[in-house]
Scaffold this motif. Structure first.
Motif, PDB file in Angstrom:
ATOM      1  N   ALA A 170       0.835  -1.208   0.000  1.00  0.00           N
ATOM      2  CA  ALA A 170       0.000   0.000   0.000  1.00  0.00           C
ATOM      3  C   ALA A 170       0.866   1.253   0.000  1.00  0.00           C
ATOM      4  CB  ALA A 170      -0.932  -0.007   1.213  1.00  0.00           C
ATOM      5  N   ARG A 171       1.898   1.268   0.806  1.00  0.00           N
ATOM      6  CA  ARG A 171       2.773   2.449   0.874  1.00  0.00           C
ATOM      7  C   ARG A 171       3.509   2.667  -0.438  1.00  0.00           C
ATOM      8  NH1 ARG A 171       4.521   1.287   6.949  1.00  0.00           N
ATOM      9  NH2 ARG A 171       2.758   2.318   7.933  1.00  0.00           N
TER      10      ARG A 171
ATOM     11  N   TYR B  92      -0.411   4.854  -0.993  1.00  0.00           N
ATOM     12  CA  TYR B  92      -1.702   4.719  -0.319  1.00  0.00           C
ATOM     13  C   TYR B  92      -1.452   4.725   1.178  1.00  0.00           C
ATOM     14  CZ  TYR B  92      -6.418   2.984   0.544  1.00  0.00           C
ATOM     15  OH  TYR B  92      -7.719   2.856   0.958  1.00  0.00           O
ATOM     16  N   ARG B  93      -2.251   5.487   1.915  1.00  0.00           N
ATOM     17  CA  ARG B  93      -2.108   5.540   3.371  1.00  0.00           C
ATOM     18  C   ARG B  93      -3.239   4.761   4.020  1.00  0.00           C
ATOM     19  NH1 ARG B  93      -1.336  11.711   4.801  1.00  0.00           N
ATOM     20  NH2 ARG B  93      -2.630  11.973   2.976  1.00  0.00           N
TER      21      ARG B  93
END
Length: 158
Positions: free
Chosen positions: A120-121, A125-126
């Motif tokens: 995700a990172r 994306y957080r």
């Protein structure tokens, strides 16, 4: 300033009667601990009403559950729309949810949680939280009814 003029009218409208059992976080946690399956808010409200001997408002239960989730004391099982009492060190826990009987088992999966967070990172994306649930058939249900398929995982539909 603490004279009679400033006393709370709430305590006069809703006095606590002797022996009156209050709905508390501890009572909700105790009831979640007694459940062997995730429980929805309305069913939890009914169980609490029965155990307290009085009607409990579902919005009060939702409010307490929200606080327990923020504290990490309760977890929502998204796939069955219910809650369970959280154990110690819930980070990186994979919930195995039986689609037949709704039993939930947990397994430590820190590497899966770490890998998903890193993916995700990398995608900028957080994530706010991670839900790890695998839906299938528990051993007890599988023994009662052998699978017709080969057991391959089917991705969830969006």
């Amino acid at each position: 300033m603490g004279g009679p003029m400033f006393q709370s009218s709430m305590s006069q409208r809703h006095p606590v009667r002797p022996g009156f059992a209050r709905l508390t976080r501890e009572r909700v946690l105790d009831e979640l601990a007694r459940c062997d399956r995730p429980i929805g808010a309305h069913a939890l409200t009914q169980r609490l009403s029965d155990s307290l001997g009085r009607r409990v408002a579902v919005n009060s239960v939702y409010r307490i559950i929200a606080a327990l989730e923020r504290e990490g004391a309760a977890r929502r099982v998204e796939s069955v729309k219910g809650w369970v009492r959280a154990g110690e060190g819930e980070s990186g826990i994979l919930r195995l949810v039986c689609s037949r009987c709704a039993a939930v088992d947990t397994v430590a999966a820190p590497s899966i949680a770490r890998d998903l967070t890193q993916l995700a990172r990398r995608a900028a994306y957080r994530p706010s939280h991670l839900v790890l649930e695998l839906i299938g058939t528990c051993a007890r249900c599988a023994a009662a009814d052998p699978p017709a398929r080969d057991g391959a995982i089917t991705p969830a539909r969006a």
